[in-house]
Design a protein around this motif. Structure first.
Motif, short mmCIF file in Angstrom:
data_model
loop_
_atom_site.label_atom_id
_atom_site.label_comp_id
_atom_site.label_asym_id
_atom_site.label_seq_id
_atom_site.Cartn_x
_atom_site.Cartn_y
_atom_site.Cartn_z
N PHE A 1 7.48 -3.95 3.27
CA PHE A 1 8.24 -4.95 4.01
C PHE A 1 7.48 -6.27 4.15
O PHE A 1 7.76 -7.06 5.03
N ASP A 2 6.53 -6.46 3.25
CA ASP A 2 5.83 -7.74 3.21
C ASP A 2 5.72 -8.21 1.76
O ASP A 2 6.51 -9.02 1.31
N VAL A 3 4.77 -7.65 1.00
CA VAL A 3 4.59 -8.09 -0.38
C VAL A 3 5.84 -7.77 -1.21
O VAL A 3 6.33 -8.61 -1.98
N PHE A 4 6.34 -6.56 -1.07
CA PHE A 4 7.55 -6.17 -1.81
C PHE A 4 8.74 -7.04 -1.40
O PHE A 4 9.53 -7.47 -2.24
N LEU A 5 8.87 -7.31 -0.10
CA LEU A 5 9.96 -8.16 0.38
C LEU A 5 9.90 -9.54 -0.28
O LEU A 5 10.93 -10.09 -0.70
N LYS A 6 8.71 -10.09 -0.39
CA LYS A 6 8.56 -11.41 -1.01
C LYS A 6 8.97 -11.37 -2.49
O LYS A 6 9.58 -12.31 -3.00
N GLU A 7 8.62 -10.26 -3.16
CA GLU A 7 9.03 -10.11 -4.57
C GLU A 7 10.55 -10.00 -4.67
O GLU A 7 11.16 -10.55 -5.59
N ALA A 8 11.16 -9.30 -3.71
CA ALA A 8 12.62 -9.15 -3.71
C ALA A 8 13.30 -10.49 -3.47
O ALA A 8 14.33 -10.81 -4.10
N LEU A 9 12.74 -11.31 -2.59
CA LEU A 9 13.32 -12.62 -2.31
C LEU A 9 13.26 -13.52 -3.55
O LEU A 9 14.14 -14.35 -3.77
N LYS A 10 12.21 -13.32 -4.36
CA LYS A 10 12.12 -14.07 -5.62
C LYS A 10 13.27 -13.73 -6.56
O LYS A 10 13.67 -14.53 -7.40
N LEU A 11 13.80 -12.50 -6.40
CA LEU A 11 14.93 -12.06 -7.23
C LEU A 11 16.26 -12.43 -6.60
O LEU A 11 17.32 -11.97 -7.04
N GLY A 12 16.23 -13.24 -5.54
CA GLY A 12 17.45 -13.69 -4.90
C GLY A 12 18.05 -12.73 -3.91
O GLY A 12 19.26 -12.79 -3.63
N ASP B 1 3.77 -4.86 -10.27
CA ASP B 1 2.48 -4.23 -10.01
C ASP B 1 1.87 -4.85 -8.75
O ASP B 1 1.46 -6.01 -8.76
N LEU B 2 1.86 -4.07 -7.68
CA LEU B 2 1.30 -4.54 -6.40
C LEU B 2 -0.01 -3.82 -6.07
O LEU B 2 -0.42 -3.78 -4.92
N SER B 3 -0.65 -3.26 -7.08
CA SER B 3 -1.80 -2.41 -6.84
C SER B 3 -2.97 -3.15 -6.19
O SER B 3 -3.71 -2.57 -5.39
N GLU B 4 -3.15 -4.43 -6.53
CA GLU B 4 -4.26 -5.17 -5.92
C GLU B 4 -4.00 -5.38 -4.43
O GLU B 4 -4.91 -5.24 -3.60
N HIS B 5 -2.77 -5.71 -4.07
CA HIS B 5 -2.41 -5.84 -2.65
C HIS B 5 -2.58 -4.51 -1.93
O HIS B 5 -3.09 -4.45 -0.80
N TYR B 6 -2.14 -3.44 -2.57
CA TYR B 6 -2.22 -2.12 -1.95
C TYR B 6 -3.68 -1.70 -1.73
O TYR B 6 -4.04 -1.17 -0.69
N ARG B 7 -4.50 -1.96 -2.74
CA ARG B 7 -5.92 -1.61 -2.61
C ARG B 7 -6.57 -2.37 -1.47
O ARG B 7 -7.27 -1.79 -0.63
N ARG B 8 -6.28 -3.67 -1.40
CA ARG B 8 -6.94 -4.52 -0.41
C ARG B 8 -6.41 -4.30 1.00
O ARG B 8 -7.17 -4.30 1.96
N ARG B 9 -5.11 -4.09 1.14
CA ARG B 9 -4.50 -4.08 2.47
C ARG B 9 -4.24 -2.68 3.03
O ARG B 9 -3.99 -2.55 4.23
N VAL B 10 -4.29 -1.67 2.18
CA VAL B 10 -4.05 -0.31 2.66
C VAL B 10 -5.25 0.60 2.40
O VAL B 10 -5.81 1.19 3.32
N ASN C 1 1.71 0.81 -7.36
CA ASN C 1 0.76 0.46 -6.31
C ASN C 1 -0.61 1.11 -6.47
O ASN C 1 -1.53 0.74 -5.73
N TRP C 2 -0.74 2.07 -7.36
CA TRP C 2 -2.02 2.75 -7.45
C TRP C 2 -2.21 3.31 -8.85
O TRP C 2 -1.34 4.02 -9.36
N HIS C 3 -3.34 3.01 -9.48
CA HIS C 3 -3.61 3.46 -10.83
C HIS C 3 -4.66 4.57 -10.89
O HIS C 3 -4.62 5.42 -11.78
N ASP C 4 -5.60 4.56 -9.96
CA ASP C 4 -6.71 5.51 -9.99
C ASP C 4 -6.22 6.90 -9.62
O ASP C 4 -5.50 7.09 -8.64
N THR C 5 -6.60 7.92 -10.40
CA THR C 5 -6.19 9.30 -10.12
C THR C 5 -7.31 10.14 -9.52
O THR C 5 -7.18 11.35 -9.40
N THR C 6 -8.41 9.52 -9.14
CA THR C 6 -9.52 10.25 -8.54
C THR C 6 -9.07 10.99 -7.28
O THR C 6 -8.55 10.39 -6.35
N GLY C 7 -9.26 12.30 -7.27
CA GLY C 7 -8.94 13.09 -6.09
C GLY C 7 -7.51 13.56 -6.01
O GLY C 7 -7.17 14.34 -5.12
N THR C 8 -6.63 13.08 -6.91
CA THR C 8 -5.24 13.53 -6.85
C THR C 8 -5.12 14.97 -7.33
O THR C 8 -5.85 15.41 -8.20
#
Length: 428
Positions: free
Chosen positions: A106-117, A71-80, A35-42
């Motif tokens: 419980f939204d983007v991840f859930l949708k990915e899980a549903l794709k896996l049945g 990789d949900l990093s774009e969703h995480y950046r935009r929505r969180v 969900n996150w690639h940037d290490t600035t400030g960590t």
């Protein structure tokens, strides 16, 4: 049995959750989120998620379950993260972990899980779910506090909906943390001795000002001290909606469910204070630079939050200084000495109508209605007894005991016994 996709995070809780599901006979599939690639400030590690992924892979191998990576990093950046930056820029204090659960796990991840049945999605949260039939023939999904009082994480899930809870499983919710550690060691899981994650969800521990400077520029401003003897604190009743608590607000009130001797008497059943009175009690203290003396400088008011003690860099005091208020427009921080300072305490808060969320919408309060609930305004805060009033202007929460450090942008969550009934973002 069901096909369950579990969010394997590389921590001990999700690892044991996967094992428990497997023992129950479910077909378990692991899914690791980047969900996150940037290490600035960590503050730890160059790429913390790399270590998390390695541990998730070791656990999956030990349990002999498949592990997928998404990789949900774009969703995480935009929505969180963008939400987080925007809130700090406004001088508010967001809770990214609550948003992460609502918007990602419980939204983007859930949708990915549903794709896996997936029939269900599981996490390692310390909370519980209960299903109840209703009179109209549907199933109501209740979110309950975790059995371990020291690890209850239901607060972080306070924004979930019925649809999200329908798919959710919380395998460790009935357990104590010590039991989880014991099982991990017995099953020789790689995460058995791994420390719990800290800091921002999926980002980790950060130097917050440095992290925020990715978007918010540092700007030197003044720190003004407000004395405990500030005249407005002594007034017996607010004169306008911008002035708050009455003289019943204690100089010090422990953050527990027991009311101090000086606290105002709790409302009686049927009490209906005027909306104006509730608005006055819920409004934050307002200061100007004329109300206090300049005692230092800071690097940007948006880097600070109400109740904050560390990071002010002003010493030589008998007691610590605490942030009482921030003014991001004028770039001024107002502070007071000691955690008993009256400016830290308020008897009520307000939630805007659009921000009021009920886990089960059928239980929503009607305008003009009042109810008693136990409320918390931050994670791990002991539950506080309060009365909720639903008005056209929003939901007002009037506490039996004034609360320390109420911060706009944080979530207030209310409980009916062990059931988390609803939540909302504190307005101001």
């Amino acid at each position: 049995m069901a096909r369950v996709v579990i969010g394997l995070s590389g921590g001990v809780d999700s690892s044991v959750a996967a094992y428990l599901l497997q023992q129950q006979g479910h077909e378990v599939v692991g899914l690791f989120m980047v969900n996150w690639h940037d290490t600035t400030g960590t503050l730890e590690g160059d790429c913390p998620w790399h270590d998390d992924r390695l541990f998730a892979e070791l656990v999956a191998r030990r349990l002999d379950i498949p592990l997928h990576v998404v990789d949900l990093s774009e969703h995480y950046r935009r929505r969180v993260v963008e939400y987080m930056f925007a809130e700090y820029e406004r001088g508010r204090t967001p809770n990214p972990d609550v948003l992460c659960n609502r918007e990602i796990k419980f939204d983007v991840f859930l949708k990915e899980a549903l794709k896996l049945g997936a029939d269900y999605v599981a996490t390692g949260h310390y909370c519980r779910k209960r299903e109840e039939p209703t009179a109209d023939g549907r199933t109501a999904y209740r979110l309950l506090a975790g059995s371990d009082p020291g690890k209850d994480q239901s607060y972080f899930l306070c924004q979930l909906s019925q649809e999200q809870l329908r798919y959710a499983l919380f395998p460790v919710g009935e357990m104590l943390k010590t039991e989880v550690r014991r099982i991990a060691q017995e099953q020789q899981l790689a995460t058995a001795r791994r420390k719990d994650s800290q800091g921002i969800c999926f980002v980790g521990k950060v130097d917050l000002p440095l992290f925020l400077q990715q978007r918010l520029a540092a700007r030197t401003g003044n720190v003004h001290e407000i004395k405990a003897a500030w005249p407005r604190y002594a007034r017996t009743a607010p004169e306008t909606a911008t002035e708050t608590a009455s003289a019943a607000t204690p100089a010090a009130a422990p953050e527990t469910a027991s009311a101090p001797a000086q606290a105002a008497a709790p409302p009686q059943p049927g009490d209906q204070p005027s909306t104006e009175r509730l608005a006055a009690l819920a409004a934050p203290w307002r200061y100007t630079v004329r109300d206090g003396k300049k005692i230092g400088t800071h690097s940007g008011a948006h880097f600070y939050t109400v109740g904050q003690r560390k990071g002010l860099g002003i010493g030589g005091r008998r007691e610590s200084l605490f942030v009482l208020a921030t003014d991001v427009q004028e770039n001024v921080i107002y502070v007071g000495e000691g955690d008993a300072h009256p400016g830290l305490w308020r008897p009520a808060l307000r939630i805007d109508p659009a921000e009021v969320h009920w886990i089960d919408p059928s239980e929503a309060m009607r305008e003009g209605e009042s109810r008693r609930y136990a409320v918390r305004i931050r994670y791990r805060q002991p539950l506080q007894q309060a009365t909720l009033y639903r008005r056209r202007e929003g939901l007002f929460i009037l506490f039996d005991t004034p609360q320390r450090g109420i911060a706009a942008g944080q979530f207030a969550a209310w409980y009916d016994g062990e059931v988390l009934a609803g939540s909302g973002t504190i307005a101001e």
